[in-house]
Write a protein that holds these residues in place. Structure first.
Motif, PDB file in Angstrom:
ATOM      1  N   LYS A  42       0.726  -1.089  -0.391  1.00 31.91           N
ATOM      2  CA  LYS A  42      -0.110   0.330   0.259  1.00 31.91           C
ATOM      3  C   LYS A  42       0.623   1.336   0.070  1.00 31.91           C
ATOM      4  CE  LYS A  42      -4.347  -1.642   1.930  1.00 31.91           C
ATOM      5  NZ  LYS A  42      -4.741  -1.493   3.363  1.00 31.91           N
ATOM      6  N   LEU A  43       1.611   1.324   0.819  1.00 27.48           N
ATOM      7  CA  LEU A  43       3.229   2.102   0.582  1.00 27.48           C
ATOM      8  C   LEU A  43       3.302   2.739  -0.739  1.00 27.48           C
ATOM      9  CD1 LEU A  43       4.398   4.361   2.704  1.00 27.48           C
ATOM     10  CD2 LEU A  43       6.091   3.150   3.583  1.00 27.48           C
ATOM     11  N   LEU A  44       3.644   1.324  -1.071  1.00 21.54           N
ATOM     12  CA  LEU A  44       4.671   1.981  -2.515  1.00 21.54           C
ATOM     13  C   LEU A  44       3.397   2.215  -3.950  1.00 21.54           C
ATOM     14  CD1 LEU A  44       6.546  -0.985  -3.072  1.00 21.54           C
ATOM     15  CD2 LEU A  44       8.062   0.454  -2.333  1.00 21.54           C
ATOM     16  N   LYS A  45       2.444   1.630  -3.151  1.00 20.42           N
ATOM     17  CA  LYS A  45       0.733   2.101  -4.162  1.00 20.42           C
ATOM     18  C   LYS A  45       1.069   3.794  -4.204  1.00 20.42           C
ATOM     19  CE  LYS A  45      -3.257   1.238  -6.293  1.00 20.42           C
ATOM     20  NZ  LYS A  45      -5.186   0.306  -6.146  1.00 20.42           N
ATOM     21  N   ARG A  46       0.895   4.373  -2.946  1.00 20.49           N
ATOM     22  CA  ARG A  46       0.786   5.307  -2.457  1.00 20.49           C
ATOM     23  C   ARG A  46       1.549   6.530  -2.649  1.00 20.49           C
ATOM     24  NH1 ARG A  46       1.096   8.306   2.989  1.00 20.49           N
ATOM     25  NH2 ARG A  46       1.826   6.500   2.901  1.00 20.49           N
ATOM     26  N   LEU A  47       3.014   5.882  -2.733  1.00 21.32           N
ATOM     27  CA  LEU A  47       4.534   6.847  -3.290  1.00 21.32           C
ATOM     28  C   LEU A  47       4.147   7.288  -5.023  1.00 21.32           C
ATOM     29  CD1 LEU A  47       7.023   5.308  -0.560  1.00 21.32           C
ATOM     30  CD2 LEU A  47       5.564   7.561  -0.600  1.00 21.32           C
ATOM     31  N   GLU A  48       3.942   6.013  -5.105  1.00 26.06           N
ATOM     32  CA  GLU A  48       3.630   5.927  -6.837  1.00 26.06           C
ATOM     33  C   GLU A  48       2.923   7.239  -7.312  1.00 26.06           C
ATOM     34  OE1 GLU A  48       5.582   4.783  -9.653  1.00 26.06           O
ATOM     35  OE2 GLU A  48       6.988   4.996  -8.139  1.00 26.06           O
ATOM     36  N   LEU A  49       1.174   6.326  -6.823  1.00 29.36           N
ATOM     37  CA  LEU A  49       0.189   8.039  -7.231  1.00 29.36           C
ATOM     38  C   LEU A  49       0.462   9.200  -6.788  1.00 29.36           C
ATOM     39  CD1 LEU A  49      -2.633   5.314  -6.201  1.00 29.36           C
ATOM     40  CD2 LEU A  49      -1.845   6.513  -7.801  1.00 29.36           C
TER      41      LEU A  49
END
Length: 98
Positions: free
Chosen positions: A14-21
Motif C-alpha cells: 500500500k505504501l509503495l502504491k501510494r508513493l507511486e500515485l
C-alpha cells in the motif's frame, strides 16, 4: 512474530502504491489519469512477478491474472502514447518500461 511479518507485506504494498500515485497525480486525489493507473499496475505487477517466476508456486489462475495485468498496462501505455507523447515518454523512462 509471524503475524507481524504477514501484516507488513500488505502495508508495504500500500505504501509503495501510494508513493507511486503521489508521484504521478495531476491533482490531489487523482487516481484515474493514465499515468496514475500505469503506476498502480506496475506496483501490482512487480509484487506478482516473483510468484509467477517461481516454478514451485506457479498455477494457471495466477499466471492468467498476471498476463491480464500486463495486457492492461500495455494498453494504457499505447493510449498514453497516442494522446500525449511527452507524458508517455516521461512515464516510460521513469518506470523503466520500454
Amino acid at each position: 512474530m509471524a503475524q507481524t511479518n504477514l501484516s507488513r507485506k500488505p502495508q508495504k504494498k500500500k505504501l509503495l502504491k501510494r508513493l507511486e500515485l503521489e508521484k504521478w497525480q495531476r491533482h490531489a486525489g487523482d487516481t484515474g489519469s493514465p499515468e496514475c493507473q500505469i503506476a498502480a499496475l506496475t506496483v501490482r505487477i512487480d509484487a506478482l512477478r516473483p510468484l509467477v517466476n517461481s516454478t514451485a508456486r506457479m498455477d494457471f489462475s495466477c499466471k492468467r491474472g498476471y498476463v491480464k495485468l500486463l495486457a492492461r498496462r500495455r494498453k494504457m501505455l499505447a493510449y498514453l502514447k497516442r494522446k500525449d507523447f511527452e507524458i508517455y515518454r516521461k512515464v516510460a523512462l521513469e518506470t523503466g518500461l520500454r
